[in-house]
Design a protein around this motif. Structure first.
Motif, PDB file in Angstrom:
ATOM      1  N   ASP A  36      -0.396  44.774-124.074  1.00 56.22           N
ATOM      2  CA  ASP A  36      -0.674  44.590-125.149  1.00 56.22           C
ATOM      3  C   ASP A  36      -1.216  44.296-125.949  1.00 56.22           C
ATOM      4  O   ASP A  36      -1.947  44.681-127.071  1.00 56.22           O
ATOM      5  CB  ASP A  36       1.500  44.316-125.372  1.00 56.22           C
ATOM      6  N   THR A  63      -7.365  57.674-131.895  1.00 57.33           N
ATOM      7  CA  THR A  63      -6.861  57.066-132.533  1.00 57.33           C
ATOM      8  C   THR A  63      -7.292  58.102-134.374  1.00 57.33           C
ATOM      9  O   THR A  63      -7.262  58.330-135.675  1.00 57.33           O
ATOM     10  CB  THR A  63      -6.690  55.770-133.271  1.00 57.33           C
ATOM     11  N   ASP A  75      -1.267  55.089-134.663  1.00 59.89           N
ATOM     12  CA  ASP A  75      -1.240  54.316-135.537  1.00 59.89           C
ATOM     13  C   ASP A  75      -2.087  52.881-134.495  1.00 59.89           C
ATOM     14  O   ASP A  75      -0.872  52.209-134.147  1.00 59.89           O
ATOM     15  CB  ASP A  75       0.113  53.714-136.312  1.00 59.89           C
ATOM     16  N   LYS A  76      -3.015  52.822-134.795  1.00 55.69           N
ATOM     17  CA  LYS A  76      -3.523  51.749-133.607  1.00 55.69           C
ATOM     18  C   LYS A  76      -3.493  50.563-133.456  1.00 55.69           C
ATOM     19  O   LYS A  76      -3.059  49.904-132.362  1.00 55.69           O
ATOM     20  CB  LYS A  76      -4.953  52.069-133.579  1.00 55.69           C
ATOM     21  N   SER A  77      -2.295  49.602-134.320  1.00 57.00           N
ATOM     22  CA  SER A  77      -1.675  48.456-134.541  1.00 57.00           C
ATOM     23  C   SER A  77      -0.349  48.801-133.515  1.00 57.00           C
ATOM     24  O   SER A  77       0.039  47.584-132.834  1.00 57.00           O
ATOM     25  CB  SER A  77      -1.830  48.035-136.018  1.00 57.00           C
ATOM     26  N   THR A  78       0.161  50.031-133.795  1.00 53.96           N
ATOM     27  CA  THR A  78       1.176  50.146-132.824  1.00 53.96           C
ATOM     28  C   THR A  78       1.368  51.378-131.253  1.00 53.96           C
ATOM     29  O   THR A  78       2.119  51.321-131.180  1.00 53.96           O
ATOM     30  CB  THR A  78       2.495  50.591-133.276  1.00 53.96           C
ATOM     31  N   VAL A  79      -0.145  50.769-131.261  1.00 54.99           N
ATOM     32  CA  VAL A  79      -0.451  52.455-129.521  1.00 54.99           C
ATOM     33  C   VAL A  79       0.164  51.731-128.829  1.00 54.99           C
ATOM     34  O   VAL A  79       0.916  52.807-127.756  1.00 54.99           O
ATOM     35  CB  VAL A  79      -1.994  52.684-130.205  1.00 54.99           C
ATOM     36  N   ASN A 105       3.492  50.319-128.460  1.00 57.99           N
ATOM     37  CA  ASN A 105       4.914  51.223-128.170  1.00 57.99           C
ATOM     38  C   ASN A 105       4.890  52.086-127.988  1.00 57.99           C
ATOM     39  O   ASN A 105       5.456  52.643-127.053  1.00 57.99           O
ATOM     40  CB  ASN A 105       5.161  50.570-129.355  1.00 57.99           C
ATOM     41  N   LEU A 106       3.772  53.109-128.454  1.00 61.34           N
ATOM     42  CA  LEU A 106       4.188  54.396-128.110  1.00 61.34           C
ATOM     43  C   LEU A 106       3.707  55.269-126.495  1.00 61.34           C
ATOM     44  O   LEU A 106       4.497  55.609-125.741  1.00 61.34           O
ATOM     45  CB  LEU A 106       2.558  55.081-129.162  1.00 61.34           C
ATOM     46  N   ASN A 129       6.345  53.667-124.446  1.00 61.89           N
ATOM     47  CA  ASN A 129       7.953  54.162-124.283  1.00 61.89           C
ATOM     48  C   ASN A 129       7.669  55.457-124.523  1.00 61.89           C
ATOM     49  O   ASN A 129       8.486  56.454-123.951  1.00 61.89           O
ATOM     50  CB  ASN A 129       8.453  53.248-126.093  1.00 61.89           C
ATOM     51  N   TYR A 178       8.230  56.363-134.420  1.00 60.80           N
ATOM     52  CA  TYR A 178       7.219  56.676-133.063  1.00 60.80           C
ATOM     53  C   TYR A 178       5.865  56.241-132.831  1.00 60.80           C
ATOM     54  O   TYR A 178       4.646  56.288-132.722  1.00 60.80           O
ATOM     55  CB  TYR A 178       7.411  57.272-132.308  1.00 60.80           C
ATOM     56  N   ASP A 179       6.137  55.927-134.184  1.00 59.79           N
ATOM     57  CA  ASP A 179       4.265  55.041-135.164  1.00 59.79           C
ATOM     58  C   ASP A 179       3.335  56.403-135.061  1.00 59.79           C
ATOM     59  O   ASP A 179       2.386  56.090-134.932  1.00 59.79           O
ATOM     60  CB  ASP A 179       3.421  53.981-134.142  1.00 59.79           C
TER      61      ASP A 179
END
Length: 278
Positions: free
Chosen positions: A54, A76, A106-110, A112-113, A116, A168-169
């Motif tokens: 992560d 991004t 969104d690179k801060s939540t990449v 999770n994308l 998932n 999904y960010d």
């Protein structure tokens, strides 16, 4: 026998060189595999034995474990997704809509994308969401309203799509309805309606022009009648007598003192005394 010509001796001397060369090649391979570059406009994630880390890597050069670890890159930057959607309007007219959506990750939540959904999020998430939402919004409007209220339709699609992709960010930056395509029969009816409206507008303008011209003529006639009436009011017996005197005076100024010659018939009677004032 010359020792330098002995094949065994030559092989013995070459073996260390070959070993060094092999070691150098191995070191170079390991060195190349120990470094990876994240391109500008992307972020990176470590993938070790198929498992994502992560920790988000910024653009630049990064070290990794050779052969066991890799760095996957995620774009991004703003990306465009174009989709053709077939649906029906509120009045059951078939409508084909070409939509262009600008989106970004969104690179801060990449993590999770990618963890998932995976790298194929455009085909798994974005395109199906566009298809569904465009059909939903299109069904709320009549076919003619889709044309006349394009910005309102695009706004509703953008609002719903933004909420859907936020799960999904994914960020919706802009949406554009590139084109609405209707059936030939509907296009012909729209064209006929526009022609009828143009003809009605022309007839209305012609009627207004005729009414204005008629009012202008009436006003002109009233003005002429008023002017003639004023002129008649100005004519008095004294004015008539004065005009007669002016005519006689002009006649006397032009008279040369000779009586007019008359051939045959009676000689006209002229009061010379009245003309000379005696």
């Amino acid at each position: 026998m010359n020792p330098e010509m002995n094949p065994n001796i030559r092989k013995g001397r070459l073996r260390p060189l070959i070993t060094v060369a092999i070691v150098l090649v191995f070191v170079l391979i390991v060195g190349f595999n120990a470094v990876s570059t994240v391109q500008y406009g992307h972020v990176g994630l470590y993938k070790t034995f198929g498992r994502l880390n992560d920790s988000v890597l910024e653009p630049g050069i990064h070290l990794k474990i050779p052969f066991f670890q890799s760095i996957i890159q995620v774009n991004t930057q703003v990306t465009k997704a174009e989709t053709d959607t077939s649906a029906s309007s509120k009045d059951l007219q078939p409508v084909s809509t070409h939509v262009a959506v600008n989106y970004s990750v969104d690179k801060s939540t990449v993590f999770n994308l990618m963890n998932n959904i995976g790298g194929a999020y455009d085909s798994i998430i974005i395109n199906p969401a566009i298809q569904e939402i465009v059909k939903e919004v299109t069904a709320r409007y009549k076919a003619e309203d889709l044309i006349g209220q394009r910005e309102l339709v695009a706004g509703e699609i953008s609002e719903l799509l933004t909420k859907r992709l936020a799960k999904y960010d994914l960020i919706v930056n802009e949406i554009n309805i590139v084109n609405f395509k209707f059936s030939d029969a509907f296009n012909q009816s729209i064209e006929a309606k526009q022609v009828a409206q143009q003809q009605a507008l022309k007839a209305e303008n012609d009627l207004k022009r005729i009414q204005i011209e008629a009012k202008q003529k009436i006003a002109q006639a009233q003005a002429e009648a008023g002017s003639l009436k004023l002129k008649k009011q100005e004519v008095t017996p004294e004015l008539v007598q004065l005009k007669q005197i002016e005519v006689q005076e002009k006649a006397l100024e032009k008279w040369d003192g000779k009586l007019p010659s008359v051939t045959g018939g009676a000689t006209p009677f002229i009061d010379v005394g009245q003309m000379t004032g005696k």
